[in-house]
Design a protein around this motif. Structure first.
Motif, PDB file in Angstrom:
ATOM      1  N   ALA A 156       0.829  -1.213   0.000  1.00  0.00           N
ATOM      2  CA  ALA A 156       0.000   0.000   0.000  1.00  0.00           C
ATOM      3  C   ALA A 156       0.863   1.262   0.000  1.00  0.00           C
ATOM      4  CB  ALA A 156      -0.926  -0.012   1.224  1.00  0.00           C
ATOM      5  N   ILE A 157       1.954   1.226   0.790  1.00  0.00           N
ATOM      6  CA  ILE A 157       2.853   2.392   0.831  1.00  0.00           C
ATOM      7  C   ILE A 157       3.488   2.627  -0.536  1.00  0.00           C
ATOM      8  CG2 ILE A 157       5.023   3.239   1.814  1.00  0.00           C
ATOM      9  CD1 ILE A 157       4.247   1.801   4.418  1.00  0.00           C
ATOM     10  N   GLU A 158       3.928   1.543  -1.159  1.00  0.00           N
ATOM     11  CA  GLU A 158       4.547   1.676  -2.489  1.00  0.00           C
ATOM     12  C   GLU A 158       3.538   2.181  -3.520  1.00  0.00           C
ATOM     13  OE1 GLU A 158       7.400   1.577  -5.447  1.00  0.00           O
ATOM     14  OE2 GLU A 158       7.578   1.483  -3.256  1.00  0.00           O
ATOM     15  N   LYS A 159       2.297   1.692  -3.409  1.00  0.00           N
ATOM     16  CA  LYS A 159       1.260   2.153  -4.329  1.00  0.00           C
ATOM     17  C   LYS A 159       0.990   3.639  -4.138  1.00  0.00           C
ATOM     18  CE  LYS A 159      -3.496   1.174  -5.751  1.00  0.00           C
ATOM     19  NZ  LYS A 159      -4.702   0.354  -5.471  1.00  0.00           N
ATOM     20  N   ARG A 160       0.916   4.084  -2.867  1.00  0.00           N
ATOM     21  CA  ARG A 160       0.686   5.501  -2.586  1.00  0.00           C
ATOM     22  C   ARG A 160       1.841   6.344  -3.098  1.00  0.00           C
ATOM     23  NH1 ARG A 160      -2.624   9.589  -2.517  1.00  0.00           N
ATOM     24  NH2 ARG A 160      -2.014  11.222  -1.044  1.00  0.00           N
ATOM     25  N   ARG A 161       3.067   5.843  -2.925  1.00  0.00           N
ATOM     26  CA  ARG A 161       4.237   6.583  -3.398  1.00  0.00           C
ATOM     27  C   ARG A 161       4.205   6.740  -4.915  1.00  0.00           C
ATOM     28  NH1 ARG A 161       9.532   6.008  -5.027  1.00  0.00           N
ATOM     29  NH2 ARG A 161       9.275   3.777  -5.381  1.00  0.00           N
ATOM     30  N   GLN A 162       3.820   5.657  -5.588  1.00  0.00           N
ATOM     31  CA  GLN A 162       3.727   5.727  -7.042  1.00  0.00           C
ATOM     32  C   GLN A 162       2.655   6.713  -7.490  1.00  0.00           C
ATOM     33  OE1 GLN A 162       5.754   4.412  -9.216  1.00  0.00           O
ATOM     34  NE2 GLN A 162       6.963   3.274  -7.712  1.00  0.00           N
ATOM     35  N   GLU A 163       1.519   6.743  -6.750  1.00  0.00           N
ATOM     36  CA  GLU A 163       0.457   7.694  -7.085  1.00  0.00           C
ATOM     37  C   GLU A 163       0.936   9.128  -6.909  1.00  0.00           C
ATOM     38  OE1 GLU A 163      -2.778   6.627  -4.616  1.00  0.00           O
ATOM     39  OE2 GLU A 163      -3.383   4.878  -5.831  1.00  0.00           O
ATOM     40  N   ILE A 164       1.672   9.396  -5.808  1.00  0.00           N
ATOM     41  CA  ILE A 164       2.195  10.749  -5.566  1.00  0.00           C
ATOM     42  C   ILE A 164       3.173  11.146  -6.665  1.00  0.00           C
ATOM     43  CG2 ILE A 164       3.619  12.126  -4.004  1.00  0.00           C
ATOM     44  CD1 ILE A 164       2.391  10.502  -1.694  1.00  0.00           C
ATOM     45  N   LYS A 193       1.503  17.216 -12.788  1.00  0.00           N
ATOM     46  CA  LYS A 193       1.540  18.659 -12.534  1.00  0.00           C
ATOM     47  C   LYS A 193       2.718  19.318 -13.252  1.00  0.00           C
ATOM     48  CE  LYS A 193      -0.765  18.593  -8.032  1.00  0.00           C
ATOM     49  NZ  LYS A 193      -0.611  18.843  -6.574  1.00  0.00           N
ATOM     50  N   LYS A 194       3.840  18.628 -13.243  1.00  0.00           N
ATOM     51  CA  LYS A 194       5.026  19.166 -13.913  1.00  0.00           C
ATOM     52  C   LYS A 194       4.784  19.311 -15.418  1.00  0.00           C
ATOM     53  CE  LYS A 194       9.981  18.262 -14.401  1.00  0.00           C
ATOM     54  NZ  LYS A 194      11.080  17.311 -14.089  1.00  0.00           N
ATOM     55  N   LYS A 195       4.172  18.301 -16.021  1.00  0.00           N
ATOM     56  CA  LYS A 195       3.868  18.374 -17.443  1.00  0.00           C
ATOM     57  C   LYS A 195       2.863  19.478 -17.734  1.00  0.00           C
ATOM     58  CE  LYS A 195       4.805  13.520 -18.551  1.00  0.00           C
ATOM     59  NZ  LYS A 195       4.217  12.241 -19.042  1.00  0.00           N
ATOM     60  N   GLU A 196       1.853  19.626 -16.847  1.00  0.00           N
ATOM     61  CA  GLU A 196       0.854  20.675 -17.037  1.00  0.00           C
ATOM     62  C   GLU A 196       1.486  22.056 -16.953  1.00  0.00           C
ATOM     63  OE1 GLU A 196      -3.454  22.034 -15.091  1.00  0.00           O
ATOM     64  OE2 GLU A 196      -2.341  20.301 -14.314  1.00  0.00           O
ATOM     65  N   ALA A 197       2.375  22.257 -15.970  1.00  0.00           N
ATOM     66  CA  ALA A 197       3.059  23.549 -15.840  1.00  0.00           C
ATOM     67  C   ALA A 197       3.939  23.831 -17.051  1.00  0.00           C
ATOM     68  CB  ALA A 197       3.894  23.554 -14.562  1.00  0.00           C
ATOM     69  N   GLU A 198       4.612  22.813 -17.550  1.00  0.00           N
ATOM     70  CA  GLU A 198       5.456  22.982 -18.736  1.00  0.00           C
ATOM     71  C   GLU A 198       4.615  23.354 -19.956  1.00  0.00           C
ATOM     72  OE1 GLU A 198       8.923  23.218 -20.893  1.00  0.00           O
ATOM     73  OE2 GLU A 198       8.640  23.027 -18.728  1.00  0.00           O
ATOM     74  N   ALA A 199       3.431  22.735 -20.058  1.00  0.00           N
ATOM     75  CA  ALA A 199       2.546  23.056 -21.184  1.00  0.00           C
ATOM     76  C   ALA A 199       2.050  24.497 -21.097  1.00  0.00           C
ATOM     77  CB  ALA A 199       1.366  22.091 -21.204  1.00  0.00           C
ATOM     78  N   ALA A 233       3.247   9.998  -9.698  1.00  0.00           N
ATOM     79  CA  ALA A 233       2.500  10.201 -10.937  1.00  0.00           C
ATOM     80  C   ALA A 233       1.803  11.560 -10.942  1.00  0.00           C
ATOM     81  CB  ALA A 233       1.480   9.077 -11.116  1.00  0.00           C
ATOM     82  N   ALA A 234       1.223  11.949  -9.758  1.00  0.00           N
ATOM     83  CA  ALA A 234       0.565  13.260  -9.670  1.00  0.00           C
ATOM     84  C   ALA A 234       1.569  14.393  -9.855  1.00  0.00           C
ATOM     85  CB  ALA A 234      -0.140  13.386  -8.319  1.00  0.00           C
TER      86      ALA A 234
END
Length: 332
Positions: free
Chosen positions: A219-227, A234-240, A229-230
């Motif tokens: 569960a911790i690894e899944k949460r880390r992956q979700e963070i 956000k980084k891609k959105e800001a770059e766009a 990914a988010a």
């Protein structure tokens, strides 16, 4: 046969339940096949025995191939041979074939070399298993220990009653003690516990804890992956957004430059002198007093002056545009 075995087992259980009603009956089982598969000495000897068996099989197959070829040759030559010669060769072939079959029976028959050597191979391991089972039954006070791989049908067997792993450990430790060379090794092997007591409840609790730990880590690894990914989204959105702003600024700057160029072109066209009827009349009047060459020279000088003026104006506008571009870059 199986029905008789089941009847005897049922009878033994009933008698044991009557005798040991107060303390209860302790039952366990072993899997001889599993134990043999995990004994290195047995596996090595089995591999050597299989090599011998393969060698014997290849030898017998080659001899049978020779016999078959002789039969084919005889069949092809029958038209050229007499009856006596044919019978003689058939007897020879039959005799050789019988010798090969006798050799095959000697190697692979019920009392052949393979059966005898396999029995000799298994006997020491079986003795070790029997001795370990006897010691464990005496020390743990088991009433019955069955063999899962025997003819007795076990419709269900709980894993907690399986002593195969403990028997295997006992055989391994015995082998280590026999192979010990130094006194320290023999002492360590002697002091080593013959068969460690296994607490199945503790193992079950530990297994449950391990499973919970694995689920928590998952569960911790899944949460880390979700963070992660988010953050990446956000980084891609800001770059766009940044790229879009830069493109809009570039378009606005280009529009300003185009507007200035258009205004400069209009001003240049307005500054260009136009010849009207009045000037034409004056020219016609002056033509009476000026020569044609003078008029051409005047027009040339006038055009040169206008060209110099336009060039100067263009240089000033160019300088101004460059200054504005520099200011725009500094502001970015």
């Amino acid at each position: 046969m199986k029905n008789k075995v089941l009847f005897l087992l049922t009878l033994v259980f009933m008698v044991s339940l009557t005798i040991h009603a107060q303390r209860g009956v302790r039952i366990a089982y072993i899997d001889t096949e599993y134990i043999l598969e995990n004994v290195p000495e047995y596996q090595e000897a089995t591999a050597q025995l299989n090599q011998k068996a393969d060698k014997w099989k290849n030898e017998i197959s080659a001899k049978l191939g020779v016999i078959e070829q002789k039969r084919k040759d005889l069949s092809n030559e029958k038209a050229l041979l007499t009856k006596e010669l044919i019978e003689e060769r058939e007897e020879d072939i039959a005799f050789e074939e019988k010798e090969i079959l006798d050799y095959q029976q000697k190697r692979f028959g019920p009392n052949g070399d393979l059966f005898i050597q396999k029995k000799q191979l298994m006997q020491p391991i079986q003795d070790q298993i029997f001795a370990a089972v006897q010691d464990m039954a005496a020390s743990r006070k088991y009433d019955f220990i069955f063999d899962k791989s025997s003819d007795a049908v076990m419709l269900f067997s709980a894993k907690r009653f399986d002593l195969s792993e403990q028997i295997l450990r006992s055989i391994t430790r015995t082998s280590k003690r026999k192979q010990a060379q130094s006194k320290a090794e023999r002492r360590a092997a002697k002091e080593e516990e013959l068969v460690p007591e296994i607490n199945y409840e503790l193992e079950a609790r530990q297994k449950a804890l391990d499973e919970k730990k694995a689920e928590r880590e998952s569960a911790i690894e899944k949460r880390r992956q979700e963070i992660l990914a988010a953050r990446e989204a956000k980084k891609k959105e800001a770059e766009a957004r940044r790229q879009k702003i830069l493109e809009e600024r570039e378009k606005a700057r280009q529009a300003k430059i185009d507007a200035r160029n258009k205004t400069s072109k209009t001003n240049t066209e307005e500054e260009t002198p136009k010849t009207d009827n009045t000037k034409t009349g004056e020219g016609e009047g002056e033509g009476e007093t000026k020569t044609k060459a003078q008029l051409i020279e005047e027009n040339r000088q006038k055009k040169l002056a206008e060209r110099a003026a336009r060039k100067k104006a263009l240089e000033e506008r160019k300088k101004k545009i460059l200054e504005e571009r520099q200011k725009a870059k500094d502001s970015i």
